[in-house]
Motif scaffolding. Sequence first.
Motif, PDB file in Angstrom:
ATOM      1  N   THR A  99      -7.558   3.121   1.665  1.00 28.28           N
ATOM      2  CA  THR A  99      -6.842   3.970   0.710  1.00 28.28           C
ATOM      3  C   THR A  99      -6.680   5.394   1.233  1.00 28.28           C
ATOM      4  O   THR A  99      -5.681   6.053   0.939  1.00 28.28           O
ATOM      5  N   THR A 152       0.808  -1.223   0.000  1.00 31.03           N
ATOM      6  CA  THR A 152       0.000   0.000   0.000  1.00 31.03           C
ATOM      7  C   THR A 152       0.841   1.273   0.000  1.00 31.03           C
ATOM      8  O   THR A 152       0.289   2.372  -0.030  1.00 31.03           O
ATOM      9  N   LEU A 197      -9.135  -2.886   1.804  1.00 30.80           N
ATOM     10  CA  LEU A 197      -7.853  -2.200   1.720  1.00 30.80           C
ATOM     11  C   LEU A 197      -8.091  -0.704   1.882  1.00 30.80           C
ATOM     12  O   LEU A 197      -8.732  -0.060   1.053  1.00 30.80           O
TER      13      LEU A 197
END
Length: 376
Positions: free
Chosen positions: A165, A44, A163
């Motif tokens: 962001t 990430t 996930l």
Amino acid sequence: MDSTLASIADRVRAAAADQTPLRIRGGGTKDFHGLALHGEVLDTRGLSGIVSYEPSELVVTVRAGTPLAELEAVLAGNGQCLPFEPPHFARGPEDAATVGGMVAAGLSGPARASVGAVRDYLLGVTLLNGRAELLTFGGQVMKNVAGYDVSRLMAGAWGTLGLLTEISLKVLPIAPAEATLRFECNQADALRKLHAWGGQPLPLNASCWVQDGSAGAGTLYVRLRGAVAAVEAACRTMGGTRMDNATVAPDWAACREQTLPWFAARATQPGHALWRLSVPATAPVLALPDGAQPLVEWHGALRWVQAPESVGEELRKAAQAVGGSASVFIASSACASSASGGFDHASRAVGQIHARLRQSFDPAGIFNPGRMERGG
């Protein structure tokens, strides 16, 4: 959607179609915790940068892969901070901890009992779910939720729901005054003092009782933070020995990062795991296995214990007897690159809720599979 995020979304979409597990990873500083680390690494750190920051509004929005140290430096430059003191657990020379990892782990430092946890400062998140859909929950102000506050579910979910962001956080000004008091006392006396102070209007911020080695009764450290007048008045009434702030600051940082000598001693005890016992702050001294001397934080609510995993049932019973729980934080075989901690769901019903949430956010089960299964 920028190119980095679009590329990640494409990868999530392909993984869902192929049933390929993905291991979401920022700086990897918390890889030691959790039952399993497998699947293709989905990094990430490309999602980096502060999106917006309004010091006068006490709100910052930052991309998930942003280094936590970078965010804290920007806040400090404006006299502000993340008051819950998130641990970095950066063991190497480079501090790789990320803001997304901070939220995903949901871990807080010594001040947590007084100021709240990560989730209490989480205003909103944007995430990719298991269908590669970009979803936004919450916003950039405190009163932005109609119904269930989904964004706070992400704190402590360890990436199993999606996930992250982008993250919006509430920040606070750095306290104008600080002092640390030291008291020589045993664990029972330390808990009695903390319970008594907890019922008074004192600027308590953090506490730590520890006994290094077998000699001596132990030492209680209490950190005060707040208005100058409040801190000075508390120092006069509470007693103890006042310590120099510059001298003791590294010790509080070491407590947060679990690098105090008490934690380091586990290396000399083969087969010992680091256990995390979460109990009511008013709980008395616990009946622990022979030789298990805890380190006590959060005004009595957090008891760290080093003991073999074979005594797990005994530790769980001791915690449950006072309305708490126990779980392995770092397993006896854990190292920086192998996850081996465990999670302890409070009940079967809670476990079922977790399962339903995961089915809703990640129906293919591709994100960090096995990471939050019960263990230890």
